[in-house]
Design a protein around this motif. Structure first.
Motif, PDB file in Angstrom:
ATOM      1  N   ALA A 170      38.881  -4.969   2.093  1.00 30.14           N
ATOM      2  CA  ALA A 170      39.293  -3.637   2.309  1.00 30.14           C
ATOM      3  C   ALA A 170      40.651  -3.636   2.831  1.00 30.14           C
ATOM      4  N   GLY A 171      41.373  -2.638   2.146  1.00 26.76           N
ATOM      5  CA  GLY A 171      42.662  -2.446   2.606  1.00 26.76           C
ATOM      6  C   GLY A 171      42.812  -1.588   3.812  1.00 26.76           C
ATOM      7  N   VAL A 172      43.892  -1.337   4.696  1.00 27.22           N
ATOM      8  CA  VAL A 172      43.954  -0.336   5.811  1.00 27.22           C
ATOM      9  C   VAL A 172      43.438   0.953   5.285  1.00 27.22           C
ATOM     10  N   PRO A 173      42.536   1.656   5.671  1.00 26.08           N
ATOM     11  CA  PRO A 173      42.181   2.949   5.275  1.00 26.08           C
ATOM     12  C   PRO A 173      42.912   4.214   5.505  1.00 26.08           C
ATOM     13  N   ALA A 174      42.704   5.037   4.571  1.00 25.94           N
ATOM     14  CA  ALA A 174      43.639   6.167   4.776  1.00 25.94           C
ATOM     15  C   ALA A 174      43.314   7.117   5.984  1.00 25.94           C
ATOM     16  N   HIS A 175      42.121   6.783   6.195  1.00 23.20           N
ATOM     17  CA  HIS A 175      41.411   7.676   7.275  1.00 23.20           C
ATOM     18  C   HIS A 175      40.610   6.606   8.131  1.00 23.20           C
ATOM     19  N   ARG A 176      40.553   6.792   9.554  1.00 21.94           N
ATOM     20  CA  ARG A 176      39.736   5.974  10.335  1.00 21.94           C
ATOM     21  C   ARG A 176      38.434   6.698  10.889  1.00 21.94           C
ATOM     22  N   ARG A 177      38.435   7.951  10.334  1.00 22.31           N
ATOM     23  CA  ARG A 177      37.216   8.516  10.770  1.00 22.31           C
ATOM     24  C   ARG A 177      36.461   9.311   9.608  1.00 22.31           C
ATOM     25  N   PHE A 178      35.279   9.623   9.959  1.00 26.42           N
ATOM     26  CA  PHE A 178      34.441  10.199   8.854  1.00 26.42           C
ATOM     27  C   PHE A 178      34.156  11.573   8.921  1.00 26.42           C
ATOM     28  N   ASP A 179      34.536  12.266   7.758  1.00 32.70           N
ATOM     29  CA  ASP A 179      34.679  13.703   7.912  1.00 32.70           C
ATOM     30  C   ASP A 179      33.303  14.519   7.239  1.00 32.70           C
ATOM     31  N   GLY A 180      33.482  15.864   6.993  1.00 30.29           N
ATOM     32  CA  GLY A 180      32.268  16.453   6.533  1.00 30.29           C
ATOM     33  C   GLY A 180      32.180  16.625   5.051  1.00 30.29           C
ATOM     34  N   ARG A 181      32.886  15.568   4.277  1.00 32.55           N
ATOM     35  CA  ARG A 181      32.669  15.497   2.936  1.00 32.55           C
ATOM     36  C   ARG A 181      31.264  15.272   2.473  1.00 32.55           C
ATOM     37  N   ARG A 182      30.794  15.856   1.729  1.00 29.81           N
ATOM     38  CA  ARG A 182      29.326  15.650   1.188  1.00 29.81           C
ATOM     39  C   ARG A 182      29.288  14.453   0.260  1.00 29.81           C
ATOM     40  N   LEU A 183      28.807  13.106   0.595  1.00 26.21           N
ATOM     41  CA  LEU A 183      28.737  12.056  -0.233  1.00 26.21           C
ATOM     42  C   LEU A 183      27.322  11.742  -0.262  1.00 26.21           C
ATOM     43  N   ALA A 184      26.993  10.764  -1.362  1.00 26.60           N
ATOM     44  CA  ALA A 184      25.700  10.265  -1.299  1.00 26.60           C
ATOM     45  C   ALA A 184      25.499   9.211  -2.371  1.00 26.60           C
ATOM     46  N   VAL A 185      24.564   8.465  -2.329  1.00 28.13           N
ATOM     47  CA  VAL A 185      24.254   7.433  -3.454  1.00 28.13           C
ATOM     48  C   VAL A 185      23.203   7.920  -4.193  1.00 28.13           C
ATOM     49  N   LEU A 186      23.493   7.840  -5.598  1.00 30.69           N
ATOM     50  CA  LEU A 186      22.474   8.286  -6.504  1.00 30.69           C
ATOM     51  C   LEU A 186      22.276   6.880  -7.406  1.00 30.69           C
ATOM     52  N   THR A 187      20.941   7.048  -7.842  1.00 29.43           N
ATOM     53  CA  THR A 187      20.390   5.897  -8.822  1.00 29.43           C
ATOM     54  C   THR A 187      20.248   6.331  -9.985  1.00 29.43           C
ATOM     55  N   LEU A 188      20.803   5.889 -11.231  1.00 29.62           N
ATOM     56  CA  LEU A 188      20.528   6.196 -12.559  1.00 29.62           C
ATOM     57  C   LEU A 188      19.319   5.627 -13.036  1.00 29.62           C
ATOM     58  N   THR A 189      18.534   6.187 -13.565  1.00 22.98           N
ATOM     59  CA  THR A 189      16.990   5.695 -14.051  1.00 22.98           C
ATOM     60  C   THR A 189      16.784   6.092 -15.356  1.00 22.98           C
ATOM     61  N   GLU A 203      26.155  19.815  -5.591  1.00 21.63           N
ATOM     62  CA  GLU A 203      26.056  19.809  -3.932  1.00 21.63           C
ATOM     63  C   GLU A 203      26.920  18.796  -3.289  1.00 21.63           C
ATOM     64  N   LEU A 204      27.491  17.973  -4.313  1.00 24.87           N
ATOM     65  CA  LEU A 204      28.256  16.678  -3.709  1.00 24.87           C
ATOM     66  C   LEU A 204      29.860  16.897  -3.880  1.00 24.87           C
ATOM     67  N   ASP A 205      30.373  16.330  -2.898  1.00 23.88           N
ATOM     68  CA  ASP A 205      31.964  16.148  -3.098  1.00 23.88           C
ATOM     69  C   ASP A 205      32.462  14.646  -3.865  1.00 23.88           C
ATOM     70  N   GLY A 206      31.311  13.857  -4.032  1.00 22.52           N
ATOM     71  CA  GLY A 206      31.620  12.643  -4.648  1.00 22.52           C
ATOM     72  C   GLY A 206      30.427  11.852  -4.475  1.00 22.52           C
ATOM     73  N   ALA A 207      30.167  10.690  -5.294  1.00 23.01           N
ATOM     74  CA  ALA A 207      28.840   9.936  -5.242  1.00 23.01           C
ATOM     75  C   ALA A 207      29.028   8.496  -5.566  1.00 23.01           C
ATOM     76  N   VAL A 208      28.176   7.476  -5.018  1.00 25.46           N
ATOM     77  CA  VAL A 208      27.924   6.084  -5.440  1.00 25.46           C
ATOM     78  C   VAL A 208      26.976   6.293  -6.527  1.00 25.46           C
ATOM     79  N   LEU A 209      27.162   5.627  -7.440  1.00 28.06           N
ATOM     80  CA  LEU A 209      26.230   5.822  -8.833  1.00 28.06           C
ATOM     81  C   LEU A 209      25.773   4.447  -8.886  1.00 28.06           C
ATOM     82  N   ARG A 210      24.586   4.184  -8.721  1.00 33.56           N
ATOM     83  CA  ARG A 210      23.866   2.907  -9.015  1.00 33.56           C
ATOM     84  C   ARG A 210      23.385   2.605 -10.384  1.00 33.56           C
ATOM     85  N   VAL A 211      23.913   1.967 -11.171  1.00 28.57           N
ATOM     86  CA  VAL A 211      24.133   1.737 -12.391  1.00 28.57           C
ATOM     87  C   VAL A 211      23.263   0.399 -13.081  1.00 28.57           C
TER      88      VAL A 211
END
Length: 282
Positions: A170-189, A203-211
């Motif tokens: 992991a590179g040096v992050p753009a931020h070192r704190r966690f903001d109020g963005r709405r993120l989640a892990v979604l599973t494709l089934t 309802e989300l600003d971004g997501a991780v997709l389990r493919v």
């Protein structure tokens, strides 16, 4: 004189049996750590009040952990934590602390202290590891020191319940704190309705997709359009494999081409937890 910071957030390790099941006991963990300190080590302690079940740990608590770590700049840190969300916290602290030179050892247990289980051994290993020096974030568990970047809780009951999957640096992050963005892990089934995925992403600003596997997805034109529309709207989508190990390999299967064409990022060997944190700190 060495100073050691203990952050006790909660978890099974600091619980005792009660009439309705295990319940946190204030001071139990701290007394065990103090009794194990070698000569010349001073303990500084911050215990959450109330102590937390790890199901309650998320972005707000990660920020609190980071604030405490930064407030004690010259101290190695032991963070005690419940096991259920240990993988998320491990990824969060690993990525947020890149480049800071800090040493953090996570510790938890499947059984409480004083119950003849794994807690004492895990605590002994954590103390040994953190006082040995070094840099980075690890988990002391079941006789092993595991890199916290890619933790997977492999078993819900066994004392040897964690694995650690290798992660891309992991590179040096753009931020070192966690903001109020709405993120989640979604599973494709198989059979997932496109409308359900669209509703979730709305309802989300971004997501991780389990493919699937090495990076494949069903050839559902409506579902693929949902992904393309979300990416075009500026929602970051990062794909990871539903397999515990191995990661993704774009181009290995034609069935994955539409995924990348839709604007989904390749998460490579990221665990779902690590991928979620990458989105948060980007």
């Amino acid at each position: 004189m060495t100073e050691l910071l203990l952050i006790h957030s909660g978890g099974t390790i600091g619980m005792v049996p009660g009439p309705e099941g295990l319940t946190p006991k204030a001071g139990l963990l701290e007394s065990h750590v103090a009794a194990r300190l070698p000569e010349g080590v001073t303990l500084r302690t911050h215990a959450f009040d109330p102590l937390l079940d790890s199901a309650e740990v998320g972005p707000r608590q990660w920020n609190l952990f980071l604030d405490l770590i930064e407030a004690h700049p010259d101290m190695p840190v032991i963070l005690t934590h419940g096991t259920d969300t240990m993988a998320f916290t491990g990824a969060a602290l690993t990525q947020a602390l890149v480049g800071t030179g800090r040493r953090v050892v996570l510790c938890g247990a499947m059984h409480p202290l004083d119950q003849g289980g794994d807690a004492e051994g895990n605590l002994d290993l954590a103390l040994q590891a953190v006082l040995a020096g070094g840099v980075g974030v690890d988990l002391a568990f079941a006789g092993r020191l595991l890199p916290a970047a890619g933790l997977v809780k492999h078993d819900s009951h066994a004392e040897d319940s964690f694995r650690s999957q290798p992660q891309a640096p992991a590179g040096v992050p753009a931020h070192r704190r966690f903001d109020g963005r709405r993120l989640a892990v979604l599973t494709l089934t198989p059979g997932l309705p496109a409308a359900a995925l669209r509703a979730a992403l709305a309802e989300l600003d971004g997501a991780v997709l389990r493919v699937f596997g090495a990076g494949t997805v069903m050839s559902d034109a409506a579902l693929l359009q949902v992904l393309a529309d979300a990416a075009a709207a500026g929602k970051r989508l990062r794909a990871v494999s539903q397999c515990e190990a191995g990661g993704l390999e774009p181009g290995a299967y034609a069935a994955g081409a539409a995924l990348w064409a839709a604007g989904v990022e390749n998460g490579g060997t990221d665990t779902p937890e690590a991928a979620l944190i990458r989105l948060w700190l980007a």
